[in-house]
Design a protein around this motif. Structure first.
Motif, PDB file in Angstrom:
ATOM      1  N   VAL A 182       0.842  -1.204   0.000  1.00  0.00           N
ATOM      2  CA  VAL A 182       0.000   0.000   0.000  1.00  0.00           C
ATOM      3  C   VAL A 182       0.876   1.252   0.000  1.00  0.00           C
ATOM      4  N   ALA A 183       1.938   1.215   0.809  1.00  0.00           N
ATOM      5  CA  ALA A 183       2.853   2.361   0.858  1.00  0.00           C
ATOM      6  C   ALA A 183       3.494   2.589  -0.503  1.00  0.00           C
ATOM      7  N   PHE A 184       3.873   1.508  -1.180  1.00  0.00           N
ATOM      8  CA  PHE A 184       4.471   1.635  -2.514  1.00  0.00           C
ATOM      9  C   PHE A 184       3.485   2.282  -3.485  1.00  0.00           C
ATOM     10  N   ILE A 191      14.751   8.077  -7.064  1.00  0.00           N
ATOM     11  CA  ILE A 191      15.139   7.603  -5.725  1.00  0.00           C
ATOM     12  C   ILE A 191      14.086   6.673  -5.146  1.00  0.00           C
ATOM     13  N   LEU A 192      12.821   6.956  -5.440  1.00  0.00           N
ATOM     14  CA  LEU A 192      11.747   6.076  -4.973  1.00  0.00           C
ATOM     15  C   LEU A 192      11.907   4.666  -5.563  1.00  0.00           C
ATOM     16  N   THR A 193      12.220   4.593  -6.852  1.00  0.00           N
ATOM     17  CA  THR A 193      12.376   3.291  -7.501  1.00  0.00           C
ATOM     18  C   THR A 193      13.475   2.477  -6.825  1.00  0.00           C
ATOM     19  N   ILE A 194      14.623   3.117  -6.647  1.00  0.00           N
ATOM     20  CA  ILE A 194      15.734   2.412  -5.993  1.00  0.00           C
ATOM     21  C   ILE A 194      15.340   2.036  -4.565  1.00  0.00           C
ATOM     22  N   GLY A 195      14.700   2.973  -3.871  1.00  0.00           N
ATOM     23  CA  GLY A 195      14.297   2.734  -2.482  1.00  0.00           C
ATOM     24  C   GLY A 195      13.363   1.540  -2.370  1.00  0.00           C
TER      25      GLY A 195
END
Lengths: 333, 251
Positions: free
Chosen positions: A29-31, A179-183
């Motif tokens: 859900v967070a993703f 950065i979100l993708t890597i995170g």
């Protein structure tokens, strides 16, 4: 009802216990909601939350999951950051190689601290890691000034990525999504590690180190590997921080960084998977909000931290999980 | 000879906790160690399981010297002990407690696989739980168990490592008389079904006399006597030092 395990005796779900499954769903859900974050709060704040969330996850691998207290985590983040910044600055390489360098930087620090201190327990390990962290701070600050830029840090030219697709990292939104993708990928990787046979041994070490050794596990080796993974994730976070800031700064190596990551992790809940991310998010959000109104934001943040910890003994996410588990899960049994 | 100690000693400063003890365990036997408090029983266990290194003497397992082997390596070899004070993983489930022990016989350096998908390990853990009557409570948190259940879980963790030699340190301590009888039956049944070789420390003389093949009596760190239950209960020195007082109190 629970899924069958190929055996009618078992009440065990292969996906893990209730909490594990709940946290996994919460993470998904967070993703799904994370892409909307930069439209709710400022883009730099959203980016910072992802980076420090990843750092906190890496830190909690030791604190919450293995039960090792590290007070020198600034070293992993900072060395990762300087590795990335220096390879871009002097080697003029791209962002991918910089992130690789950051991860390797974190790894090398972990190997060094591991060799020196992994057999030490509790406060002894904490103090040795703090000392080594300070050593990296002072090394970077003065003897290595020629290469590290000392107090000024290293400022990088604008970054972009050409492969596999073009991303202009000067654009705050593109930067966030990169950065979100890597995170997210790193978070998933850590999820898998923690739910692997290896990850389960980490929790057993936290619960009862002597007993799990007596079960035949080489505890020192498992702890060493836990440290290595923590170093990899923390180093990567340092690299992402450089990409986000466009610079490596000496503050990253200061002991305060090690202290603040403890606060963020504890605030979210150490005995959870996703708590550290929540903790980092709440902490950074409060800091940016409070600092808009007053210069003495540290005072107010400190006071709020105390209130929150007294209110949520297991951290915000940990206490919430306990509450939900009691209300909705145990009532069904 | 399965397990043997040769003039083994453990000194703590001036205290001779275990002093020059020769001990032999043959295949398929259940041997008990008795003796008053402070006789060195638990220290002897810690020497055999690898928690302590001996001051002098040696420990042989299948004629191989294991005196300086670490506790985790000895566990992998097939020697494991249970603890007098329960020593479990309190915040993990009962199943996970035993599953972790069963998992120790597999490689764990596989970071991508789900721990709960190791069917062999799951089945082993469930089999152990079934043997000990803990299947009903498998998804409970270990800390929430009753005292007796924790004692069984303690044995379960040890059993799941598939030991050849199992050292049981007062498995019935703190149990009610009824529980003690049940535990006694479970232990002797396990010994037969799983062809375990057991060394037992126990204060309850009725348990010792019922299930032991052989008994060794320790007193102030030294071996006082050794023999079958009948020989031991007929031994005058033992009666004077230990059984006379002990038997009447424990009866």
């Amino acid at each position: 009802m629970h899924k069958s395990n190929g055996s009618n005796k078992s009440m065990i779900n292969r996906q893990g216990d209730w909490r594990t499954r709940f946290e996994f769903r919460a993470m998904i859900v967070a993703f799904i909601f994370a892409p909307f974050l930069p439209f709710i709060i400022s883009k730099p704040l959203a980016t910072e939350i992802i980076v420090y969330g990843l750092f906190a996850l890496g830190f909690n691998l030791l604190l919450g999951h293995t039960g090792i207290i590290s007070f020198g985590h600034a070293a992993y983040l900072g060395v990762g950051a300087y590795s990335a910044a220096m390879i871009v600055f002097y080697g003029e390489v791209g962002v991918w190689l910089a992130l690789l360098a950051a991860t390797i930087g974190g790894l090398l620090v972990a190997i060094m601290i591991g060799i020196l201190a992994i057999k030490r327990k509790g406060a002894y390990f904490a103090m040795i890691s703090l000392a080594i962290g300070q050593m990296f701070f002072f090394l970077t600050l003065s003897p290595l000034t020629r290469w590290t830029g000392g107090e000024d840090g290293l400022k990088l030219p604008p970054l972009s990525i050409d492969f596999p697709l073009y991303v202009n990292l000067s654009n705050q939104l593109h930067l966030y999504f990169f950065i979100l993708t890597i995170g997210c990928l790193a978070t998933l990787a850590q999820w898998r590690i923690l739910n692997s046979p290896f990850g389960h041994v980490l929790r057993a070490i936290r619960e009862n180190e002597d007993r799990i050794r007596a079960c035949g596990y080489n505890v020192s080796r498992v702890k060493f590997l836990s440290l290595i993974f923590s170093g990899l994730f923390s180093g990567l976070a340092g690299g992402l921080l450089v990409v986000y800031l466009g610079a490596a700064s000496i503050n990253l190596l200061f002991w305060m960084t090690s202290g603040v990551i403890v606060m963020k992790t504890v605030l979210g809940g150490t005995h959870t998977f996703f708590g550290p991310v929540i903790g980092a998010g709440v902490f950074l959000f409060l800091r940016s909000t409070i600092s808009e109104y007053t210069d003495r934001w540290e005072l107010w943040l400190g006071a709020l931290f105390m209130v929150l910890i007294l209110l949520f003994r297991e951290g915000i996410w940990g206490s919430l999980l306990n509450l939900i588990e009691k209300r909705f899960y145990h009532s069904k049994l | 000879m399965l397990l043997e100690t040769k003039s083994i000693c453990k000194y703590f400063g001036g205290l001779k906790a275990v002093d020059d003890v020769d001990f032999r365990l043959e295949q398929g036997r259940l041997k008990s160690i008795i003796g008053p408090n402070g006789a060195g029983k638990t220290t002897f266990f810690n020497l055999v399981s690898g928690l302590y290194a001996p001051t002098h003497g040696s420990i042989l397992f299948k004629d191989k010297d294991i005196s300086n082997m670490s506790i985790n390596d000895r566990s992998q070899l097939g020697i494991t002990k249970t603890y007098q004070l329960t020593h479990i993983f309190p915040r993990l489930t009962v199943f996970e407690n035993v599953r972790l022990a069963a998992q120790s016989r597999h490689t764990i350096f596989n970071f991508w696989r789900r721990a709960y998908s190791l069917s062999e390990v799951n089945d082993k853990a469930l089999a152990v739980l079934e043997h000990l009557g803990l299947l009903k409570v498998q998804s409970r948190i270990a800390a929430e168990l009753s005292h007796g259940e924790k004692k069984y879980l303690e044995i379960g963790i040890a059993l799941a490592t598939e030991p050849e030699v199992l050292l049981l340190d007062e498995p019935t301590a703190g149990m009610s008389p009824a529980e003690t009888i049940e535990a006694t039956h479970i232990i002797s049944r396990l010994a037969k079904e799983l062809s375990l070789n057991i060394i037992l420390i126990e204060h309850d003389m009725s348990v010792v006399m019922e299930i032991s093949d052989e008994i060794m009596v320790l007193h102030e760190g030294r071996k006082l006597a050794e023999g079958t239950p009948n020989e031991i209960s007929a031994n005058e020195i033992v009666q004077n030092v230990y059984l006379g007082k002990g038997a009447s109190r424990d009866a």
